[in-house]
Write a protein that holds these residues in place. Sequence first.
Motif, short mmCIF file in Angstrom:
data_model
loop_
_atom_site.label_atom_id
_atom_site.label_comp_id
_atom_site.label_asym_id
_atom_site.label_seq_id
_atom_site.Cartn_x
_atom_site.Cartn_y
_atom_site.Cartn_z
N ASP A 299 0.75 -0.98 0.00
CA ASP A 299 -0.06 -0.05 0.12
C ASP A 299 1.11 1.38 -0.05
O ASP A 299 2.20 1.14 -0.05
N GLU A 300 0.01 2.48 -0.10
CA GLU A 300 1.01 3.72 -0.15
C GLU A 300 0.97 4.17 1.26
O GLU A 300 0.05 4.22 1.88
N PHE A 301 2.15 4.89 1.73
CA PHE A 301 2.35 5.44 3.07
C PHE A 301 3.05 6.73 2.84
O PHE A 301 3.80 7.03 1.81
N ILE A 302 2.85 7.61 3.83
CA ILE A 302 3.42 8.91 3.83
C ILE A 302 4.72 8.81 4.61
O ILE A 302 4.58 8.48 5.69
N VAL A 303 5.86 9.41 3.94
CA VAL A 303 7.15 9.28 4.76
C VAL A 303 7.00 10.66 5.69
O VAL A 303 6.76 11.73 5.20
N ILE A 304 7.52 10.33 6.87
CA ILE A 304 7.50 11.42 7.95
C ILE A 304 8.73 11.77 8.43
O ILE A 304 9.17 12.51 9.46
N GLY A 305 9.80 10.95 7.73
CA GLY A 305 11.13 11.10 8.49
C GLY A 305 11.93 9.85 8.23
O GLY A 305 11.55 9.18 7.43
N TYR A 306 13.16 9.74 8.74
CA TYR A 306 14.21 8.61 8.61
C TYR A 306 15.10 8.55 9.95
O TYR A 306 15.26 9.61 10.55
N ARG B 242 20.40 3.42 -5.65
CA ARG B 242 19.90 4.67 -6.46
C ARG B 242 18.62 5.15 -5.64
O ARG B 242 18.61 6.41 -5.39
N THR B 243 17.53 4.21 -5.30
CA THR B 243 16.67 4.79 -4.51
C THR B 243 17.01 5.32 -3.06
O THR B 243 16.33 6.16 -2.76
N GLY B 244 17.83 4.46 -2.35
CA GLY B 244 18.23 4.98 -1.04
C GLY B 244 18.72 6.56 -0.85
O GLY B 244 18.09 7.22 -0.26
N PRO B 245 19.89 6.78 -1.61
CA PRO B 245 20.11 8.34 -1.64
C PRO B 245 19.13 9.29 -2.20
O PRO B 245 18.91 10.38 -1.84
N GLU B 246 18.10 8.69 -2.94
CA GLU B 246 17.24 9.74 -3.71
C GLU B 246 16.26 9.90 -2.58
O GLU B 246 15.76 11.17 -2.46
N VAL B 247 15.59 8.85 -1.71
CA VAL B 247 14.93 9.43 -0.71
C VAL B 247 15.17 10.20 0.21
O VAL B 247 14.77 10.98 0.69
N LYS B 248 16.46 9.76 0.87
CA LYS B 248 17.42 10.55 1.75
C LYS B 248 17.57 12.22 1.43
O LYS B 248 17.06 12.97 1.92
N ARG B 249 17.69 12.40 -0.12
CA ARG B 249 17.76 13.68 -0.57
C ARG B 249 16.85 14.44 -0.53
O ARG B 249 16.62 15.52 0.09
N ARG B 250 15.56 13.68 -0.99
CA ARG B 250 14.27 14.47 -0.72
C ARG B 250 14.01 14.58 0.68
O ARG B 250 13.36 15.80 0.96
N LEU B 251 13.90 13.76 1.66
CA LEU B 251 13.62 14.04 2.79
C LEU B 251 14.49 15.06 3.63
O LEU B 251 14.17 16.05 4.35
N ASP B 252 15.98 15.10 3.14
CA ASP B 252 16.65 16.17 3.94
C ASP B 252 16.29 17.85 3.25
O ASP B 252 16.46 18.92 4.02
N ALA B 253 15.63 17.64 2.14
CA ALA B 253 15.13 18.94 1.57
C ALA B 253 14.01 19.45 2.03
O ALA B 253 13.55 20.75 2.14
N CYS B 254 13.19 18.75 2.89
CA CYS B 254 11.93 19.26 3.70
C CYS B 254 12.33 18.77 5.31
O CYS B 254 11.21 18.29 5.72
N LYS C 58 13.84 7.81 18.93
CA LYS C 58 15.35 8.08 18.91
C LYS C 58 16.45 8.34 17.87
O LYS C 58 16.16 7.39 16.91
N GLY C 59 16.74 9.53 17.73
CA GLY C 59 17.64 9.65 16.67
C GLY C 59 17.01 10.07 15.37
O GLY C 59 17.66 10.08 14.37
N ALA C 60 15.56 9.95 15.26
CA ALA C 60 15.08 10.46 14.04
C ALA C 60 15.39 11.90 13.59
O ALA C 60 15.45 12.68 14.19
N VAL C 61 15.35 11.89 12.12
CA VAL C 61 15.17 13.04 11.44
C VAL C 61 13.89 13.21 10.91
O VAL C 61 13.50 12.59 9.92
N TRP C 62 13.23 14.46 11.29
CA TRP C 62 11.94 14.53 10.83
C TRP C 62 11.76 15.41 9.59
O TRP C 62 12.65 16.09 9.51
N ALA C 63 10.65 14.79 8.93
CA ALA C 63 10.35 15.49 7.52
C ALA C 63 9.08 16.13 7.45
O ALA C 63 8.06 15.16 7.88
#
Length: 318
Positions: A209-216, A251-263, A276-281
């Motif tokens: 299913d589809e999920f919304i990403v809120i951080g990493y 390919r997909t890992g760095p792309e996801v992180k780049r997008r999350l870092d931008a927001c 603990k230690g989460a980077v929120w987006a």
Amino acid sequence: MKWARRATSARDRPSVPAGVIPPLLPTLVDRVPHGPTWLHEIKWDGYRIAVYLDRGKVKILTRNLHDWTDRFPTIVKAVAALEATDAIIDGEAFVADDKGLSHFSSLQRALGRGGRRQDIMLAVFDLLKLNGKDLRERPLVDRREALVDLLGEAPPNGIVLSDEISGGSDILAQVCQFGFEGIVSKLRSSPYRSGRRQEWVKTKCVLSDEFIVIGYEPGNSYGGLGSVLLANVEDGNLVFAGGVGTGFNARTGPEVKRRLDACQMDKPPIPGLRVKGAVWARPAIVVEVAYRGWTEDHQLRHPSFKGIREDWSVDKFL
């Protein structure tokens, strides 16, 4: 359990241009319905699209009504070759492997930079309009008959008909054994109604299913991505669904992180959530995740990342 979508208001719904028909979306169920009133098809693992033909010109819209015509050159050429003045065709864009199976990851690679977009094909399963006639009030079986007539005995290269499949009570097991994603079951007598409906239902071999990403959570792989933190929507609110740390690649890992870092944002999008230690987006990315079920505390069991859903918009749910 699946992504719970709240009832939409006029504010929630995207503006629909004149002549555009939003798709009929199947409801996820646990079991395949049986009986002579149901028609079953393979569930294709790709992007749902609507293809508009008007006097030789072709436009392709995603289910979120984005114009992706330039991304599907083979489909555009194939539909333009059909013998019709105008038509609206419902289908799924996919990439097939050497066994004829569709894989979402293969489609994403084809759509990516340097990808082979010419390999993307169209599986067609409904016809909403033909030569000036609106077919949506006709039963599904009549629309499919008109679709078969439109395609002819030899459909243009790049188009395949999503055939009806048959089987007994173990039809899902048979489909899963061959490696397909699942089954879409449709009432033979049903008209075409936009929105998520019970007249069409889908049953999956592996839940996804589809999920919304809120951080990493930071990690040592893929440029510092450990796992992605997910949420779904219930009653209009974000609800934490756990994290996914598998299924990424170089390919997909760095792309996801780049997008999350931008927001990035300082606080979690879900008030009171602590990881603990989460980077929120800021909730801005929708991803497809495969999983085996849900834990008692509403966390995904054995999730695996499948890809970013470019055809979904977070704004549609919040």
